[in-house]
Design a protein around this motif. Structure first.
Motif, PDB file in Angstrom:
ATOM      1  N   MET A  63       0.756  -1.378   0.185  1.00 61.76           N
ATOM      2  CA  MET A  63      -0.027  -0.104  -0.634  1.00 61.76           C
ATOM      3  C   MET A  63       0.711   1.209  -0.457  1.00 61.76           C
ATOM      4  O   MET A  63       1.781   1.132   0.871  1.00 61.76           O
ATOM      5  CB  MET A  63      -0.768  -0.115   1.580  1.00 61.76           C
ATOM      6  N   ARG A  64       0.872   1.930  -1.084  1.00 60.75           N
ATOM      7  CA  ARG A  64       0.954   3.810  -1.027  1.00 60.75           C
ATOM      8  C   ARG A  64       0.933   4.818  -0.724  1.00 60.75           C
ATOM      9  O   ARG A  64      -0.283   5.189  -0.627  1.00 60.75           O
ATOM     10  CB  ARG A  64       1.472   3.545  -2.731  1.00 60.75           C
ATOM     11  N   ARG A  65       1.173   4.842   0.140  1.00 59.08           N
ATOM     12  CA  ARG A  65       0.977   6.351   1.175  1.00 59.08           C
ATOM     13  C   ARG A  65       1.653   7.854   1.246  1.00 59.08           C
ATOM     14  O   ARG A  65       3.289   7.538   0.988  1.00 59.08           O
ATOM     15  CB  ARG A  65       0.441   5.860   2.940  1.00 59.08           C
ATOM     16  N   THR A  66       1.011   8.753   1.025  1.00 58.88           N
ATOM     17  CA  THR A  66       0.921   9.956   1.915  1.00 58.88           C
ATOM     18  C   THR A  66       1.877  10.258   3.031  1.00 58.88           C
ATOM     19  O   THR A  66       1.612   9.527   3.780  1.00 58.88           O
ATOM     20  CB  THR A  66       0.452  11.078   0.979  1.00 58.88           C
ATOM     21  N   VAL A  67       2.761  11.108   3.277  1.00 59.03           N
ATOM     22  CA  VAL A  67       3.315  11.233   4.651  1.00 59.03           C
ATOM     23  C   VAL A  67       1.580  11.316   5.803  1.00 59.03           C
ATOM     24  O   VAL A  67       1.622  10.901   7.256  1.00 59.03           O
ATOM     25  CB  VAL A  67       3.835  12.388   5.117  1.00 59.03           C
ATOM     26  N   ALA A  68       1.213  12.480   5.263  1.00 58.32           N
ATOM     27  CA  ALA A  68      -0.513  12.979   5.580  1.00 58.32           C
ATOM     28  C   ALA A  68      -1.379  11.771   5.905  1.00 58.32           C
ATOM     29  O   ALA A  68      -1.371  11.715   6.617  1.00 58.32           O
ATOM     30  CB  ALA A  68      -0.959  14.267   4.889  1.00 58.32           C
ATOM     31  N   GLU A  69      -1.324  10.950   4.600  1.00 58.86           N
ATOM     32  CA  GLU A  69      -2.093   9.762   5.232  1.00 58.86           C
ATOM     33  C   GLU A  69      -1.742   9.239   6.097  1.00 58.86           C
ATOM     34  O   GLU A  69      -2.788   8.316   7.310  1.00 58.86           O
ATOM     35  CB  GLU A  69      -2.477   9.173   3.563  1.00 58.86           C
ATOM     36  N   HIS A  70      -0.111   8.627   5.988  1.00 62.05           N
ATOM     37  CA  HIS A  70      -0.005   7.757   7.337  1.00 62.05           C
ATOM     38  C   HIS A  70       0.185   8.394   8.465  1.00 62.05           C
ATOM     39  O   HIS A  70       0.105   7.525   9.678  1.00 62.05           O
ATOM     40  CB  HIS A  70       1.787   7.055   6.556  1.00 62.05           C
ATOM     41  N   ARG A  71       0.546   9.824   9.182  1.00 59.77           N
ATOM     42  CA  ARG A  71      -0.008  10.174  10.208  1.00 59.77           C
ATOM     43  C   ARG A  71      -1.181  10.200  10.927  1.00 59.77           C
ATOM     44  O   ARG A  71      -1.595   9.777  11.919  1.00 59.77           O
ATOM     45  CB  ARG A  71       0.589  12.124  10.011  1.00 59.77           C
ATOM     46  N   ALA A  72      -1.959  10.518  10.245  1.00 61.99           N
ATOM     47  CA  ALA A  72      -3.920  10.742  10.288  1.00 61.99           C
ATOM     48  C   ALA A  72      -3.882   8.825  10.060  1.00 61.99           C
ATOM     49  O   ALA A  72      -4.443   9.256  11.882  1.00 61.99           O
ATOM     50  CB  ALA A  72      -3.878  10.883   9.754  1.00 61.99           C
ATOM     51  N   ALA A  73      -3.438   7.870   9.640  1.00 62.36           N
ATOM     52  CA  ALA A  73      -3.447   6.499  10.110  1.00 62.36           C
ATOM     53  C   ALA A  73      -2.760   6.315  11.853  1.00 62.36           C
ATOM     54  O   ALA A  73      -3.633   5.457  12.546  1.00 62.36           O
ATOM     55  CB  ALA A  73      -3.004   5.611   9.121  1.00 62.36           C
ATOM     56  N   VAL A  74      -2.190   6.361  11.828  1.00 67.24           N
ATOM     57  CA  VAL A  74      -1.703   6.332  13.467  1.00 67.24           C
ATOM     58  C   VAL A  74      -1.760   7.110  14.269  1.00 67.24           C
ATOM     59  O   VAL A  74      -2.359   6.710  15.477  1.00 67.24           O
ATOM     60  CB  VAL A  74       0.226   6.775  13.390  1.00 67.24           C
ATOM     61  N   ALA A  75      -2.315   8.714  13.957  1.00 69.82           N
ATOM     62  CA  ALA A  75      -3.311   9.472  15.150  1.00 69.82           C
ATOM     63  C   ALA A  75      -4.653   8.271  15.302  1.00 69.82           C
ATOM     64  O   ALA A  75      -5.080   8.411  16.728  1.00 69.82           O
ATOM     65  CB  ALA A  75      -3.775  10.652  14.879  1.00 69.82           C
ATOM     66  N   GLY A  76      -5.314   8.095  14.497  1.00 71.86           N
ATOM     67  CA  GLY A  76      -6.455   7.410  14.472  1.00 71.86           C
ATOM     68  C   GLY A  76      -6.397   5.501  14.858  1.00 71.86           C
ATOM     69  O   GLY A  76      -7.491   5.209  16.083  1.00 71.86           O
ATOM     70  N   LEU A  77      -5.310   5.451  14.490  1.00 67.56           N
ATOM     71  CA  LEU A  77      -4.943   3.546  15.827  1.00 67.56           C
ATOM     72  C   LEU A  77      -4.795   4.034  17.063  1.00 67.56           C
ATOM     73  O   LEU A  77      -5.576   3.114  18.228  1.00 67.56           O
ATOM     74  CB  LEU A  77      -4.035   3.347  15.025  1.00 67.56           C
ATOM     75  N   LEU A  78      -4.050   4.996  17.472  1.00 71.39           N
ATOM     76  CA  LEU A  78      -4.225   5.735  19.201  1.00 71.39           C
ATOM     77  C   LEU A  78      -4.990   5.672  19.461  1.00 71.39           C
ATOM     78  O   LEU A  78      -5.627   5.502  20.796  1.00 71.39           O
ATOM     79  CB  LEU A  78      -2.691   6.551  18.938  1.00 71.39           C
ATOM     80  N   ARG A  79      -5.957   6.370  18.719  1.00 70.93           N
ATOM     81  CA  ARG A  79      -6.813   6.828  19.533  1.00 70.93           C
ATOM     82  C   ARG A  79      -8.081   6.264  20.062  1.00 70.93           C
ATOM     83  O   ARG A  79      -8.747   5.964  20.680  1.00 70.93           O
ATOM     84  CB  ARG A  79      -7.405   8.370  18.854  1.00 70.93           C
ATOM     85  N   TRP A  80      -8.490   5.170  18.852  1.00 71.16           N
ATOM     86  CA  TRP A  80      -9.721   4.714  18.565  1.00 71.16           C
ATOM     87  C   TRP A  80      -9.096   2.800  19.606  1.00 71.16           C
ATOM     88  O   TRP A  80      -9.863   2.516  19.717  1.00 71.16           O
ATOM     89  CB  TRP A  80     -10.064   4.427  17.463  1.00 71.16           C
ATOM     90  N   SER A  81      -7.546   2.770  19.344  1.00 67.15           N
ATOM     91  CA  SER A  81      -7.896   1.106  19.299  1.00 67.15           C
ATOM     92  C   SER A  81      -7.009   1.370  21.368  1.00 67.15           C
ATOM     93  O   SER A  81      -6.505  -0.525  21.411  1.00 67.15           O
ATOM     94  CB  SER A  81      -6.809   0.402  18.334  1.00 67.15           C
ATOM     95  N   SER A  82      -6.212   2.554  21.546  1.00 63.84           N
ATOM     96  CA  SER A  82      -4.809   2.191  22.585  1.00 63.84           C
ATOM     97  C   SER A  82      -5.712   1.913  23.677  1.00 63.84           C
ATOM     98  O   SER A  82      -4.802   1.605  24.596  1.00 63.84           O
ATOM     99  CB  SER A  82      -4.321   3.286  22.484  1.00 63.84           C
ATOM    100  N   GLY A  83      -6.655   1.999  23.923  1.00 58.96           N
ATOM    101  CA  GLY A  83      -7.374   1.930  25.607  1.00 58.96           C
ATOM    102  C   GLY A  83      -6.778   3.319  26.247  1.00 58.96           C
ATOM    103  O   GLY A  83      -7.472   3.103  27.835  1.00 58.96           O
ATOM    104  N   TYR A  84      -6.427   3.801  25.685  1.00 56.31           N
ATOM    105  CA  TYR A  84      -6.029   5.241  26.638  1.00 56.31           C
ATOM    106  C   TYR A  84      -7.087   5.995  26.799  1.00 56.31           C
ATOM    107  O   TYR A  84      -7.496   6.944  25.559  1.00 56.31           O
ATOM    108  CB  TYR A  84      -4.741   5.615  26.174  1.00 56.31           C
ATOM    109  N   ASP A  85      -6.740   6.638  27.421  1.00 55.69           N
ATOM    110  CA  ASP A  85      -8.099   7.187  28.228  1.00 55.69           C
ATOM    111  C   ASP A  85      -7.322   8.325  29.646  1.00 55.69           C
ATOM    112  O   ASP A  85      -7.021   8.179  29.789  1.00 55.69           O
ATOM    113  CB  ASP A  85      -8.952   6.898  29.645  1.00 55.69           C
ATOM    114  N   ALA A  86      -7.193   9.850  28.759  1.00 53.43           N
ATOM    115  CA  ALA A  86      -7.150  11.252  29.188  1.00 53.43           C
ATOM    116  C   ALA A  86      -7.347  11.511  29.736  1.00 53.43           C
ATOM    117  O   ALA A  86      -6.663  12.372  30.474  1.00 53.43           O
ATOM    118  CB  ALA A  86      -6.661  12.250  27.393  1.00 53.43           C
ATOM    119  N   ALA A  87      -8.945  10.996  30.021  1.00 49.67           N
ATOM    120  CA  ALA A  87      -9.625  12.337  31.244  1.00 49.67           C
ATOM    121  C   ALA A  87      -9.322  10.829  32.708  1.00 49.67           C
ATOM    122  O   ALA A  87     -10.281  11.687  33.585  1.00 49.67           O
ATOM    123  CB  ALA A  87     -11.297  11.402  30.686  1.00 49.67           C
TER     124      ALA A  87
END
Length: 429
Positions: free
Chosen positions: A1-25
């Motif tokens: 799969m070929r990605r731009t820098v912006a696309e992969h940055r968004a993918a990493v941010a989304g992975l951590l946000r939705w899958s990490s189980g980390y609760d900032a609150a």
């Protein structure tokens, strides 16, 4: 799969946000001594005013409000050391007062000792032998050299706001307010793996054909600096079964991310690719140099990122993808400073790739350090910025502007650093 820098940055941010189980609150309450670099989860209000009482800004004499007019010889009253509660000050008297000491009732100003006559405090023996007096200058203004109660912050006001990353100044303020512990965001927990039969632990004997593992130390330091908690796994070879076992042992619920380096490119022994065949992990080619090969997905519900094995590629990947995602999710680390600078030399970049070069920035100019190759770790160590040449840029001439990201302190004169200018592995340009 070929990605731009912006696309992969968004993918990493989304992975951590939705899958990490980390609760900032979800807060963790820590004493101030353990809260450096942590992010507040709620506003902290000052339980007391600062200063908590009117006090002296100088070593000098506290003067009564009735004596602020014409100068006169005032009787020297009892001295007021810091930490004491003084008696009221009578008109016609001046009390020696130390810096930070509570202003006595009736006092309206402080005259520095060097402006008094005599310009030094009387000794105890002099007090015992008589009634000393002091002459003070004309025109003493009310409030002169007096720190008013609450002039810094009033009790009940917000001292530090939620979302603030706590540094020495914020912790000092909270301590001055009497706050002993604070609610902060929990640390983001990372399991760090490094793969390859060719890597050895630093400090051991180096066998022929092997190299020392730099990635574990490099990325652990970067993650710690970013406020994460890191569990560093022992070095793993190129056996897919061993790697699968290590990944399966990652403790669910207490690991927010598994990060590995190496084994994701196009070689014949790409152990991470082999171990994760059939998993949800995607192996991408990002239009970036260095750091093109990337991997991301989940393993047993735990987010997984795979960085390339070359050290410079690994750190560039961290700075470009993981560090921004950690900031968005946890509030730490603070964003890197980005700015424009003038090149001191020509540079070329491959077509269709976002090239990230290393450089030394000072006074609006940037000098490239080393070439684009991903093995030039010494060049990285002597740099203080990443220089960006976007996908639509194939060349920049000396004198033209480039965008850069500061990743280190700015030296007083980096262009005079002889170590940067020439080695067999680090060349300018």
């Amino acid at each position: 799969m070929r990605r731009t820098v912006a696309e992969h940055r968004a993918a990493v941010a989304g992975l951590l946000r939705w899958s990490s189980g980390y609760d900032a609150a979800r807060p963790v309450v820590l004493p101030l001594t353990e809260a450096l670099g942590r992010t507040l989860t709620e506003d902290v209000r000052a339980p007391v005013s600062l200063p908590p009482f009117d006090n002296s800004q100088m070593d000098g004499y506290a003067v009564h409000a009735d004596d602020l007019g014409a100068p006169s010889a005032l009787t020297v009253a009892e001295a007021i050391p810091a930490g004491s509660v003084p008696p009221p000050l009578a008109p016609g008297t001046a009390a020696p007062i130390m810096t930070g000491a509570m202003l006595p009732e009736g006092a309206a100003a402080v005259v520095p000792i060097e402006e008094a006559d005599p310009a030094q405090f009387y000794t105890g023996a002099q007090h015992a032998s008589g009634t000393p007096s002091v002459d003070l200058p004309h025109g003493i203004g009310s409030g002169r050299f007096v720190r008013r109660a609450g002039s810094d912050i009033a009790a009940g006001d917000v001292a530090v706001r939620a979302g603030t990353q706590l540094g020495p100044a914020q912790l000092g303020l909270l301590a001055a307010c009497g706050v002993g512990e604070v609610p902060v965001r929990e640390r983001f927990r990372v399991l760090l793996l490094s793969t390859g039969d060719e890597v050895a632990e630093p400090g051991t004997d180096l066998a022929p054909g092997t190299i020392y593992d730099a990635n574990s130390t490099l990325l652990e330091a970067a993650l710690l600096e970013a406020g994460a908690h890191v569990t560093r796994h022992r070095l793993l070879g190129d056996d897919p079964a061993v790697l699968r076992g290590a990944l399966a042992a990652a403790p669910a619920g207490s690991t927010h991310l598994v990060l590995s380096t190496g084994g994701i490119s196009q070689g014949a022994y790409e152990v991470v690719k082999q171990a994760l065949v059939g998993s949800s992990v995607e192996f991408s080619s990002v239009a970036m140099q260095p750091g093109g090969p990337q991997a991301h997905g989940t393993l047993s519900g735990i987010p997984f990122l795979g960085f390339p094995g070359n050290p410079v590629s690994a750190l560039v990947s961290f700075e470009m993808f993981l560090r921004p995602a950690l900031h968005r999710l946890t509030g730490a680390p603070a964003p890197r400073l980005e700015l424009d600078a003038v090149l001191v030399e020509d540079v070329r970049s491959p077509e269709g790739k976002h090239q990230v070069r290393r450089g030394l920035y000072r006074d609006g100019s940037v000098m490239l350090v080393g070439g684009p190759d991903s093995h030039l770790l010494h060049a990285l160590a002597t740099s203080n910025c990443l220089v960006h040449l976007p996908v639509d840029v194939t060349a920049r001439a000396a004198g033209e502007s480039v965008r850069l990201t500061l990743i280190g302190p700015v030296p007083s004169d980096p262009f005079a650093v002889e170590d940067v200018l020439v080695t067999e592995q680090v060349t300018i340009g």
